[in-house]
Design an enzyme around this catalytic site. Structure first.
Site, PDB file in Angstrom:
ATOM      1  N   ASP A 228     -20.700  31.306   6.422  1.00  0.00           N
ATOM      2  CA  ASP A 228     -19.882  32.285   7.225  1.00  0.00           C
ATOM      3  C   ASP A 228     -20.193  33.966   6.889  1.00  0.00           C
ATOM      4  O   ASP A 228     -20.677  34.107   6.605  1.00  0.00           O
ATOM      5  CB  ASP A 228     -18.269  31.697   7.254  1.00  0.00           C
ATOM      6  CG  ASP A 228     -17.849  31.961   6.136  1.00  0.00           C
ATOM      7  OD1 ASP A 228     -17.287  33.002   5.912  1.00  0.00           O
ATOM      8  OD2 ASP A 228     -17.632  30.883   5.215  1.00  0.00           O
TER       9      ASP A 228
ATOM     10  N   ASP B  96     -17.242  35.366   7.324  1.00  0.00           N
ATOM     11  CA  ASP B  96     -15.689  35.492   6.134  1.00  0.00           C
ATOM     12  C   ASP B  96     -14.726  36.062   7.985  1.00  0.00           C
ATOM     13  O   ASP B  96     -14.945  35.565   8.842  1.00  0.00           O
ATOM     14  CB  ASP B  96     -16.143  36.814   5.037  1.00  0.00           C
ATOM     15  CG  ASP B  96     -14.198  36.887   4.528  1.00  0.00           C
ATOM     16  OD1 ASP B  96     -13.987  35.373   4.322  1.00  0.00           O
ATOM     17  OD2 ASP B  96     -13.819  38.213   4.643  1.00  0.00           O
TER      18      ASP B  96
END
Length: 278
Positions: free
Chosen positions: A216, A218
């Site tokens: 991802d 973050d």
């Protein structure tokens, strides 16, 4: 090939601890002077090379990052005869160019954990004698990193050759302000488990390298989906095969190299870092 018997420990992070990568596998329950490791050791072979698989969070993923017994994990692999450790870890990306699904070959770390035991030399009843002031440059075994890079290229994987991981305490994810602060520190990716694992492996005299799977971005970006468990798990599912392919490719390459000098140099570094009582 090395005169020393090569044995490779594989530490599997979240979703990256499939025992099916091993042939002739058997479970071994062990204990250590520092307590029990996260789970049983699964001994076996990859391409006829002895390997040991350990699930960092336990096979049921029951251990949060802050309570993993990192000392017991590393000690157990050392006692099992491991000369090398290849670790996998799920991370959030702190850089636009590191996309979810990318692999990053870590070469440095920033420690933001709190209160974790980072040395075997702690003066405890079962600890080695002395105080170990271990140099952490290089943080990871450079020769092992280069063999990993070679393995990745040999099977067509695109791997970021370097990356600094920011290790946070967790288990919560970062605030946006924290995420941007870690970017300003020079962090490439972020996780909750790299420290103290990397420190203890070096203190144990084991050639240690870690491959991060970015799951991802973050939460630092102003657009796009923010980090969440569901997002992380879906990215795992879509990309975990890359990590498996890399481990299967790198094990025989490690076994084909000569490691005597590298291992001796690492163990001498540890020995010279210990201050004995006088």
């Amino acid at each position: 090939m090395s005169n020393k018997a090569i044995k490779i420990g594989i530490i599997g992070g979240s979703g990256l601890d499939n025992p099916d990568i091993l042939q002739n596998k058997r479970e071994v329950s062990v204990t250590t002077p520092f307590g029990a490791p996260s789970d049983v050791l699964i001994e076996g072979e990859i391409s006829s090379v002895p390997c040991v698989l350990l699930a960092r969070h336990g096979r049921r993923h029951s251990l949060m990052p802050g309570v993993v017994n990192y000392r017991a994990n590393i000690w157990a692999l050392k006692e099992a005869g491991c000369t090398h450790i290849i670790a996998s870890t799920a991370t959030g990306s702190l850089r636009e160019e590191i996309h979810p699904g990318d692999l990053v070959l870590l070469d440095n770390f920033i420690d933001r954990t709190q209160g974790r035991k980072q040395t075997f030399y702690d003066g405890g009843e079962n600890s080695p004698i002395g105080v170990c002031h271990l140099p952490m440059e290089p943080a990871y075994c450079e020769k092992t990193r280069q063999v990993l890079l070679q393995a990745g290229k040999s099977i067509g994987l695109n791997i970021h050759e370097k990356g600094t991981v920011v290790a946070i305490e967790g288990p919560r994810f970062s605030s946006k302000a924290e995420s941007n602060m870690y970017r300003s520190f020079g962090g490439s990716v972020i996780n909750m488990t790299s420290v103290p694992e990397v420190v203890l492996a070096k203190e144990a005299g084991i050639c240690y390298a870690s491959v991060a799977l970015a799951t991802d971005y973050d939460c630092w970006r102003d657009s796009g989906e923010k980090v969440s468990v569901a997002h992380v798990l879906q990215t795992f599912k879509n990309n975990v095969s890359k990590m498996t392919q890399l481990i299967l490719a790198v094990v025989p390459l490690i076994a084909a190299e000569t490691w005597d000098e590298t291992i001796d140099e690492l163990q001498n570094t540890v020995k010279s870092s210990v201050m004995l009582p006088h």
